[in-house]
Design an enzyme around this catalytic site. Sequence first.
Site, PDB file in Angstrom:
ATOM      1  N   LYS A  44       0.793  -1.266   0.022  1.00  0.00           N
ATOM      2  CA  LYS A  44      -0.089   0.113  -0.177  1.00  0.00           C
ATOM      3  C   LYS A  44       0.704   1.349  -0.014  1.00  0.00           C
ATOM      4  O   LYS A  44       0.477   2.502   0.136  1.00  0.00           O
ATOM      5  CB  LYS A  44      -0.989   0.058   1.249  1.00  0.00           C
ATOM      6  CG  LYS A  44      -1.844  -0.978   1.366  1.00  0.00           C
ATOM      7  CD  LYS A  44      -2.828  -0.776   2.140  1.00  0.00           C
ATOM      8  CE  LYS A  44      -2.636  -0.794   3.680  1.00  0.00           C
ATOM      9  NZ  LYS A  44      -3.812  -0.676   4.602  1.00  0.00           N
ATOM     10  N   LYS A  46       2.754   2.124   2.448  1.00  0.00           N
ATOM     11  CA  LYS A  46       2.627   2.841   3.670  1.00  0.00           C
ATOM     12  C   LYS A  46       3.780   2.234   4.494  1.00  0.00           C
ATOM     13  O   LYS A  46       3.906   0.914   4.370  1.00  0.00           O
ATOM     14  CB  LYS A  46       1.117   2.567   4.268  1.00  0.00           C
ATOM     15  CG  LYS A  46       0.128   3.440   3.874  1.00  0.00           C
ATOM     16  CD  LYS A  46      -0.956   2.854   4.726  1.00  0.00           C
ATOM     17  CE  LYS A  46      -1.914   4.264   4.946  1.00  0.00           C
ATOM     18  NZ  LYS A  46      -3.047   4.019   5.895  1.00  0.00           N
TER      19      LYS A  46
HETATM   20  N1  C2G Z   1     -10.197   6.751   9.072  1.00  0.00           N
HETATM   21  C1  C2G Z   1     -11.329   7.671   9.338  1.00  0.00           C
HETATM   22  N2  C2G Z   1     -10.904   9.006   9.661  1.00  0.00           N
HETATM   23  C2  C2G Z   1      -9.752   9.280   9.739  1.00  0.00           C
HETATM   24  C3  C2G Z   1      -8.638   8.692   9.532  1.00  0.00           C
HETATM   25  C4  C2G Z   1      -8.869   7.171   8.999  1.00  0.00           C
HETATM   26  O1  C2G Z   1     -12.370   7.440   9.544  1.00  0.00           O
HETATM   27  N3  C2G Z   1      -9.282  10.713   9.989  1.00  0.00           N
HETATM   28  C5  C2G Z   1     -10.585   5.473   8.858  1.00  0.00           C
HETATM   29  C6  C2G Z   1     -10.249   5.011   7.372  1.00  0.00           C
HETATM   30  O2  C2G Z   1     -11.200   5.402   6.354  1.00  0.00           O
HETATM   31  C7  C2G Z   1     -10.326   3.639   7.589  1.00  0.00           C
HETATM   32  C8  C2G Z   1      -9.899   3.412   8.906  1.00  0.00           C
HETATM   33  O3  C2G Z   1      -9.861   4.517   9.555  1.00  0.00           O
HETATM   34  O4  C2G Z   1     -11.450   2.934   7.247  1.00  0.00           O
HETATM   35  C9  C2G Z   1      -8.330   2.995   8.960  1.00  0.00           C
HETATM   36  O5  C2G Z   1      -7.582   4.007   8.372  1.00  0.00           O
HETATM   37  P1  C2G Z   1      -6.081   3.409   7.713  1.00  0.00           P
HETATM   38  O6  C2G Z   1      -5.222   2.796   8.786  1.00  0.00           O
HETATM   39  O7  C2G Z   1      -5.521   4.572   6.959  1.00  0.00           O
HETATM   40  O8  C2G Z   1      -6.473   2.169   6.707  1.00  0.00           O
HETATM   41  P2  C2G Z   1      -6.128   2.230   5.209  1.00  0.00           P
HETATM   42  O9  C2G Z   1      -4.546   2.558   4.907  1.00  0.00           O
HETATM   43  O10 C2G Z   1      -7.178   3.220   4.358  1.00  0.00           O
HETATM   44  O11 C2G Z   1      -6.510   0.660   4.896  1.00  0.00           O
HETATM   45  O12 C2G Z   1      -8.023  -3.003   2.219  1.00  0.00           O
HETATM   46  C10 C2G Z   1      -8.191  -1.849   2.846  1.00  0.00           C
HETATM   47  C11 C2G Z   1      -6.972  -0.993   3.404  1.00  0.00           C
HETATM   48  O13 C2G Z   1      -6.391  -1.934   4.012  1.00  0.00           O
HETATM   49  C12 C2G Z   1      -7.671   0.107   4.244  1.00  0.00           C
END
Ligand code: C2G
Length: 131
Positions: A44, A46
């Site tokens: 990803k 990340k």
């Molecule tokens: N999130 C949120 N508000 C934020 C930051 C994050 O609602 N200010 C939510 C994201 O939308 C996600 C969850 O928290 O639903 C986890 O965020 P991340 O760890 O950034 O996840 P991500 O990298 O988007 O991984 O297969 C799907 C991916 O693994 C999603």
Amino acid sequence: MKKVITYGTFDLLHVGHINILKRAKELGDYLIVALSTDEFNAVKHKSAYHSYEDRKMILEAIKYVDEVIPETTWEQKVQDVLEHKVDVFVIGNDWEGEFDFLKEYCEVVYLPRTDGISTTKIKNDLNKKTL
Ligand code: C2G
């Protein structure tokens, strides 16, 4: 028992993460978090500060979370939904529409993100403070 699943890296845990976990749990009785492994984070583009093991322990301490499983590929979601008999897939609306293919197998819910907070913002703000 209504089972909910959500996916993410959940690094440097913040209120945006807690808000989505809280609202996801409110949609059912049992919440599974599929947590991105360190290797999948690289896919990803990340890099998490905390290791998978530490992020898993932190999530397991949250009252809304019932089970944490590893997320190792983009392609595992259908299998996860079927294997775990999931009723609802939940994720933040930054992913709006990306996982509609799951509608064949379960409810798909995109929830509004929490404004003003993100792991990236935390890292940037901390870097500024130390400059
Ligand atoms: N999130 C949120 N508000 C934020 C930051 C994050 O609602 N200010 C939510 C994201 O939308 C996600 C969850 O928290 O639903 C986890 O965020 P991340 O760890 O950034 O996840 P991500 O990298 O988007 O991984 O297969 C799907 C991916 O693994 C999603």
